[in-house]
Write an enzyme that holds these catalytic residues in place. Structure first.
Site, PDB file in Angstrom:
ATOM      1  N   GLU A   1       0.835  -1.206   0.000  1.00  0.00           N
ATOM      2  CA  GLU A   1       0.000   0.000   0.000  1.00  0.00           C
ATOM      3  C   GLU A   1       0.870   1.256   0.000  1.00  0.00           C
ATOM      4  O   GLU A   1       0.593   2.223  -0.727  1.00  0.00           O
ATOM      5  CB  GLU A   1      -0.907  -0.009   1.229  1.00  0.00           C
TER       6      GLU A   1
ATOM      7  N   ASN B   1      -7.354   1.167   0.216  1.00  0.00           N
ATOM      8  CA  ASN B   1      -6.004   0.731   0.593  1.00  0.00           C
ATOM      9  C   ASN B   1      -5.569  -0.471  -0.236  1.00  0.00           C
ATOM     10  O   ASN B   1      -4.409  -0.565  -0.656  1.00  0.00           O
ATOM     11  CB  ASN B   1      -5.954   0.377   2.080  1.00  0.00           C
TER      12      ASN B   1
ATOM     13  N   GLU C   1      -4.521   0.615  -3.727  1.00  0.00           N
ATOM     14  CA  GLU C   1      -3.148   1.124  -3.739  1.00  0.00           C
ATOM     15  C   GLU C   1      -2.141  -0.022  -3.682  1.00  0.00           C
ATOM     16  O   GLU C   1      -1.124  -0.004  -4.401  1.00  0.00           O
ATOM     17  CB  GLU C   1      -2.922   2.069  -2.556  1.00  0.00           C
TER      18      GLU C   1
ATOM     19  N   ASP D   1       0.848   3.802  -3.159  1.00  0.00           N
ATOM     20  CA  ASP D   1       0.468   5.201  -2.963  1.00  0.00           C
ATOM     21  C   ASP D   1       1.417   6.128  -3.720  1.00  0.00           C
ATOM     22  O   ASP D   1       0.990   7.062  -4.405  1.00  0.00           O
ATOM     23  CB  ASP D   1       0.480   5.518  -1.469  1.00  0.00           C
TER      24      ASP D   1
END
EC number: 3.1.26.3
Length: 311
Positions: A62, A131, A134, A66
């Protein structure tokens, strides 16, 4: 094309071909390392562990996803809106990568049905799908590289589910969102204008800082106070998702609640001091008590003397 044909042939001899086909429908290509994609869909509450006993979840992926997502969407937005200012590009990118949008995208492509998590865990939250999205981007990057990851975002996500022109015009009130979050979590949030200057064209520029429980959470610049506050709030919203930062905020909040305890304790010495004065008062009154006793004794002696004389 040739790579996909080779992957299809290999797939015929695999026992886990159903998992490969499932990811192929989402990705448009076959994974090389399917374990990375499976880990991207492991929520931390799933309690899955590696052979060495270490917990396996999607938090590291994650984190990577991101950063990759910011870069890819920034790349796409930059090329799509030529001549637009940095503030416009930043806001447009933020609208695409914000958690609410990623939650919806995860559901659109079917990731929500593949995430593994514990239904008994309180850590299950409304950001879980975003989440996982990502983390999925992070898995694509590790498995296929940046260009294939960008291709997936352009062809399978943005072209299908996101209208860039429409979303660029959409107003998002980040300040209101931050205030709503602060009220829900009982946090003190303040906006402070920290600088005002002129750009190279002599246009006024404002810089605002957001503080949460007195700690800096984000800064933003803009050609109006409102714009600078929005940009600062936008940064703060992202900051509050950082658990390390929130641990610091909670510690600061607990420190702010201590002065009332100190004030209560400071009253106690005053009470004790007043109590210690009582013996002095008793000592002052004691001589009076003794003088009265002497008078009584003298009176008794006089009466006895008088009776003796009469006799």
């Amino acid at each position: 094309m040739l790579r996909n044909q080779i992957d299809k042939i290999r797939l015929l001899f695999r026992k886990d071909r159903e998992s490969y086909l499932c990811f192929y429908r989402i990705l448009g290509f076959y994974p090389h390392n399917i374990q990375i994609y499976e880990q991207a869909l492991l929520h931390k509450s799933s309690a899955v562990r590696s052979e060495k006993g270490r917990p396996l979840n999607n938090e590291r992926l994650e984190f990577l996803g991101d950063a990759i997502l910011d870069a890819i969407v920034g790349d796409i937005v930059y090329k799509r809106f030529e001549g637009k200012r940095e503030g416009f590009l930043t806001n447009t990118r933020s609208k695409i990568v914000q958690r609410e949008t990623l939650n919806k995208l995860a559901v659109e492509i079917g990731l929500d049905k593949l995430i593994k998590y514990s239904t008994r865990s309180s850590s299950h939250n409304s950001y879980m799908y975003g989440n996982a999205f990502e983390a999925f981007i992070g898995a694509i990057y590790l498995d296929q590289g940046y260009e294939r990851c960008k291709q997936f975002m352009e062809q399978r996500i943005i072209n299908r589910y996101i209208d860039l022109d429409k979303i660029s015009r959409k107003e998002v009130n980040f300040k209101s969102k931050l205030i709503e979050w602060s009220q829900k979590n009982k946090m003190e949030v303040s906006f402070e204008l920290i600088e005002q200057f002129l750009d190279h064209d002599s246009n006024p520029v404002f810089q605002t800082e957001v503080r949460i429980e007195g700690l800096p959470a984000g800064t933003g610049t803009g050609y109006s106070k409102k714009e600078s506050q929005q940009n600062a709030a936008q940064m703060a919203i992202k900051k509050v998702k950082d658990q390390t930062f929130m641990d610091t905020v909670n510690e600061a909040k607990s420190q702010h609640s201590k002065p009332s305890e100190v004030e209560t304790e400071s009253v106690e010495p005053e009470l004790t001091e007043s109590e210690t004065m009582e013996p002095d008062t008793l000592e002052t009154e004691a001589p009076e008590a003794e003088t009265t006793a002497d008078k009584v004794e003298t009176t008794v002696n006089e009466v006895e003397a008088t009776e003796t004389e009469k006799e």
